[in-house]
Design a protein around this motif. Structure first.
Motif, PDB file in Angstrom:
ATOM      1  N   MET A 296      37.855  34.192 -13.810  1.00  0.00           N
ATOM      2  CA  MET A 296      38.203  33.508 -15.245  1.00  0.00           C
ATOM      3  C   MET A 296      37.360  32.237 -15.065  1.00  0.00           C
ATOM      4  N   SER A 297      37.042  32.054 -16.335  1.00  0.00           N
ATOM      5  CA  SER A 297      36.269  30.723 -16.379  1.00  0.00           C
ATOM      6  C   SER A 297      37.220  29.592 -16.294  1.00  0.00           C
ATOM      7  N   PRO A 298      36.761  28.258 -15.876  1.00  0.00           N
ATOM      8  CA  PRO A 298      37.886  27.276 -15.752  1.00  0.00           C
ATOM      9  C   PRO A 298      38.646  26.911 -17.083  1.00  0.00           C
ATOM     10  N   GLN A 299      37.874  26.971 -18.310  1.00  0.00           N
ATOM     11  CA  GLN A 299      38.637  26.760 -19.604  1.00  0.00           C
ATOM     12  C   GLN A 299      39.789  27.745 -19.750  1.00  0.00           C
TER      13      GLN A 299
ATOM     14  N   ASP B 161      49.537  34.751 -11.422  1.00  0.00           N
ATOM     15  CA  ASP B 161      49.688  34.357 -10.215  1.00  0.00           C
ATOM     16  C   ASP B 161      48.575  35.226  -9.190  1.00  0.00           C
ATOM     17  N   VAL B 162      48.017  36.294  -9.716  1.00  0.00           N
ATOM     18  CA  VAL B 162      46.901  36.628  -9.006  1.00  0.00           C
ATOM     19  C   VAL B 162      45.785  35.624  -8.716  1.00  0.00           C
TER      20      VAL B 162
ATOM     21  N   VAL C 292      38.465  41.875 -21.004  1.00  0.00           N
ATOM     22  CA  VAL C 292      36.869  41.569 -20.957  1.00  0.00           C
ATOM     23  C   VAL C 292      36.578  41.230 -22.132  1.00  0.00           C
ATOM     24  N   ASN C 293      36.367  42.064 -23.270  1.00  0.00           N
ATOM     25  CA  ASN C 293      35.987  41.908 -24.561  1.00  0.00           C
ATOM     26  C   ASN C 293      36.467  40.684 -25.257  1.00  0.00           C
ATOM     27  N   THR C 294      37.632  40.331 -25.018  1.00  0.00           N
ATOM     28  CA  THR C 294      38.061  38.866 -25.738  1.00  0.00           C
ATOM     29  C   THR C 294      37.873  37.593 -24.984  1.00  0.00           C
ATOM     30  N   GLY C 295      37.410  37.729 -23.920  1.00  0.00           N
ATOM     31  CA  GLY C 295      36.880  36.499 -23.178  1.00  0.00           C
ATOM     32  C   GLY C 295      37.944  35.947 -22.169  1.00  0.00           C
ATOM     33  N   TRP C 296      39.157  36.823 -21.975  1.00  0.00           N
ATOM     34  CA  TRP C 296      39.955  36.335 -20.774  1.00  0.00           C
ATOM     35  C   TRP C 296      39.173  36.569 -19.611  1.00  0.00           C
ATOM     36  N   LEU C 297      38.526  37.746 -19.172  1.00  0.00           N
ATOM     37  CA  LEU C 297      38.238  37.853 -17.897  1.00  0.00           C
ATOM     38  C   LEU C 297      36.584  37.985 -17.920  1.00  0.00           C
ATOM     39  N   ILE C 298      35.875  37.632 -17.024  1.00  0.00           N
ATOM     40  CA  ILE C 298      34.578  37.669 -16.855  1.00  0.00           C
ATOM     41  C   ILE C 298      33.861  38.752 -15.638  1.00  0.00           C
ATOM     42  N   GLU C 299      32.972  39.720 -15.933  1.00  0.00           N
ATOM     43  CA  GLU C 299      32.596  40.479 -14.975  1.00  0.00           C
ATOM     44  C   GLU C 299      31.283  39.893 -14.365  1.00  0.00           C
ATOM     45  N   GLU C 300      31.053  40.064 -13.220  1.00  0.00           N
ATOM     46  CA  GLU C 300      29.839  39.587 -12.524  1.00  0.00           C
ATOM     47  C   GLU C 300      29.649  40.941 -11.735  1.00  0.00           C
ATOM     48  N   GLN C 301      28.153  41.250 -11.710  1.00  0.00           N
ATOM     49  CA  GLN C 301      27.882  42.413 -10.991  1.00  0.00           C
ATOM     50  C   GLN C 301      26.640  42.112  -9.915  1.00  0.00           C
TER      51      GLN C 301
ATOM     52  N   ALA D  57      45.598  30.392  -1.685  1.00  0.00           N
ATOM     53  CA  ALA D  57      45.296  31.066  -0.241  1.00  0.00           C
ATOM     54  C   ALA D  57      43.996  32.129  -0.271  1.00  0.00           C
ATOM     55  N   GLU D  58      43.510  32.532  -1.466  1.00  0.00           N
ATOM     56  CA  GLU D  58      42.529  33.561  -1.560  1.00  0.00           C
ATOM     57  C   GLU D  58      41.470  33.186  -2.186  1.00  0.00           C
ATOM     58  N   ASP D  59      40.441  33.995  -2.492  1.00  0.00           N
ATOM     59  CA  ASP D  59      39.110  33.781  -3.144  1.00  0.00           C
ATOM     60  C   ASP D  59      39.538  33.977  -4.469  1.00  0.00           C
ATOM     61  N   PRO D  60      39.056  33.026  -5.484  1.00  0.00           N
ATOM     62  CA  PRO D  60      39.370  33.241  -7.008  1.00  0.00           C
ATOM     63  C   PRO D  60      38.601  34.346  -7.665  1.00  0.00           C
ATOM     64  N   ILE D  61      37.738  34.694  -6.695  1.00  0.00           N
ATOM     65  CA  ILE D  61      36.916  35.676  -7.554  1.00  0.00           C
ATOM     66  C   ILE D  61      37.315  37.221  -6.971  1.00  0.00           C
ATOM     67  N   LYS D  62      37.789  37.869  -7.499  1.00  0.00           N
ATOM     68  CA  LYS D  62      38.577  38.955  -7.563  1.00  0.00           C
ATOM     69  C   LYS D  62      37.889  40.220  -7.471  1.00  0.00           C
ATOM     70  N   GLU D  63      38.095  41.531  -6.780  1.00  0.00           N
ATOM     71  CA  GLU D  63      37.368  42.583  -7.048  1.00  0.00           C
ATOM     72  C   GLU D  63      37.844  43.350  -8.249  1.00  0.00           C
ATOM     73  N   LYS D  64      37.169  44.304  -8.977  1.00  0.00           N
ATOM     74  CA  LYS D  64      37.689  44.815 -10.050  1.00  0.00           C
ATOM     75  C   LYS D  64      38.727  45.911  -9.826  1.00  0.00           C
TER      76      LYS D  64
END
Length: 465
Positions: free
Chosen positions: A107-110, A31-32, A89-98, A37-44
């Protein structure tokens, strides 16, 4: 390959000892990330707070260390959230960008499509067929009315029909597997609980009851089939839709024609075979309901007051030194026919009734036409009054009441309303500008039709008007 675009460790998080925690967190994270209505890139920090909110909903928390990573087991909700976050993050569900000191999570599209599919599977429950069928009919009517502008809508309509057909198959297979599971159980409570939890809440169609009523969602099936078959039967219409396909999908006209034909045949196939599949679904549904009803009936086989009856029988038997011999136990009410559970009989649907169009007799049609003409003749309008006065006065400048002729119902109605021209409203002002009705104090009988005050109709001059 199917999993080429997914991380290799993607399913490790859902296969370990902590899969229940990970599953609950992913369900809420969907849901997040799906918030349109919000940016798909979220704060950690926002993601960690969302994980903490999910953990607060759980009754118990327990972390199992499948891999010895050198960290102590989490003690607080925040530590649990951090451990789950790093696991995702380690299993690839989430991706961090710094970016400098700011860490964003996405999240990647796939992976996003995978999570959406898993959530839809868990929420596969009830569907509303009325909205689906109405949307298909509306799209087909739009294509028929505007083939060149909205012809590509047929592709979306066919996809909705395929999805609709696939959901019917899912219901059929789901009821069959549920029937097999319930029939293998021997505990009555499990049978009844499984029936309500899995079938009523999970598989049953939301508007299933309306299928057997006159307001059922499939009453538009004939119109859908006629519209779709009309597309295939008219080459010009087919060509316009194919041209729209070619323009919107950037394909050749031949490929567009093949795509239009395939979409039309898929829609026809779906709505032609719908009766057979609904009958099979209804058959399996009846078996499930009968098994659940019989089980519930036997679970509560005692009748109100039966304990008191048994106590009374025992008290009566205690008065005898020797117990009496029961020759016929069926006649005893405690264990008689009335206490035996009888499964409800299935009611067969009524036979189909052929609807024939009633023919109206020519005499009734002629009588209806005469009535309509009579009511039209009685209606008063400014145009009728204007025409009547022009025809009567012709080139005359004035005309007495007795000089008017009455040859029809329209003439009589117009003549009768000449006296009330001043009260006929704004539309009659143009008659007052052309003619003046001058009354006297004498009453006369006109053509033995009406008795009224004598008047003269005088044509006004243009300068006077």
């Amino acid at each position: 390959m199917l999993f080429t675009h997914l991380p290799d460790e993607i399913f490790q998080a859902l296969s370990g000892s902590n899969k229940a925690l990970i599953e609950a967190v992913l369900f809420d994270l969907s849901d997040v990330f799906y918030d349109h209505a919000e940016d798909p890139i979220k704060e950690k920090s926002a993601i960690i707070e969302a994980i903490e909110d999910s953990l607060h909903k759980l009754d118990t928390l327990a972390w199992h260390d499948d891999l010895k990573d050198g960290f102590d087991s989490p003690k607080t909700i925040h530590e649990y959230a951090l451990r789950i976050y790093h696991r995702l993050v380690n299993t690839g569900w989430l991706i961090e960008e710094q970016e400098l000191y700011r860490v964003s999570v996405l999240m990647s599209p796939q992976v996003s499509m995978l999570l959406r599919s898993l959530v839809e599977i868990s929420r596969h429950g009830k569907r509303n067929y009325g909205a689906t069928v109405l949307s298909i009919l509306s799209n087909l009517e739009s294509v028929a009315n505007h083939p060149q502008e909205r012809g590509v809508t047929l592709s979306q309509t066919a996809e909705a029909a395929r999805d609709f057909s696939a959901h019917l198959n899912q219901i059929l297979l789901g009821i069959r597997s549920l029937q097999r599971d319930l029939f293998s159980k021997r505990e009555p409570k499990e049978i009844v609980a499984g029936f309500f939890d899995l079938f009523v809440e999970g598989i049953l169609i939301a508007d299933y009851k309306t299928i057997k009523t006159s307001n059922n969602p499939f009453r538009f099936r004939r119109q859908i089939l006629e519209l779709t078959q009309g597309f295939l039967a008219e080459p010009n219409l087919m060509g316009n839709i194919a041209q729209c396909y070619a323009d919107q999908q950037l394909i050749s006209v031949d490929q567009a024609l093949a795509a239009v034909e395939k979409d039309c045949r898929d829609i026809i196939q779906t709505f032609t075979t719908i009766d057979q599949r609904l009958d099979r679904i209804d058959e399996y549904r009846y078996r499930l309901e009968k098994r659940a009803a019989d089980t519930a009936r036997y679970m509560d086989s005692s009748r109100p007051g039966l304990a008191n009856k048994v106590a009374g029988i025992i008290a009566d038997v205690a008065q005898f030194d020797n117990l009496p011999t029961l020759k016929n136990m069926v006649s005893v009410k405690a264990v008689g026919v009335e206490s035996c559970a009888q499964p409800a009989k299935r009611r067969d649907p009524p036979p189909p009734r052929v609807i024939t169009q009633a023919e109206v007799s020519q005499a009734a049609i002629a009588f209806r036409d005469r009535q309509r003409r009579f009511h039209e003749a009685r209606q008063v309008s400014v145009a009728k009054l204007q025409s009547y006065l022009d025809r009567q006065l012709s080139d005359k400048s004035a005309m007495h009441i007795l000089d008017f002729t009455i040859e029809s119902v329209e003439d009589f109605v117009c003549f009768d309303h000449l006296r009330y021209v001043g009260s006929l409203g704004v539309n009659a002002k143009r008659i007052e500008k052309s003619f003046d009705v001058i009354f006297t104090d004498q009453y006369i009988n006109v053509r033995e039709f009406v008795e009224c005050r004598e008047f003269n109709v005088v044509r006004r001059s243009k300068s006077h008007a």
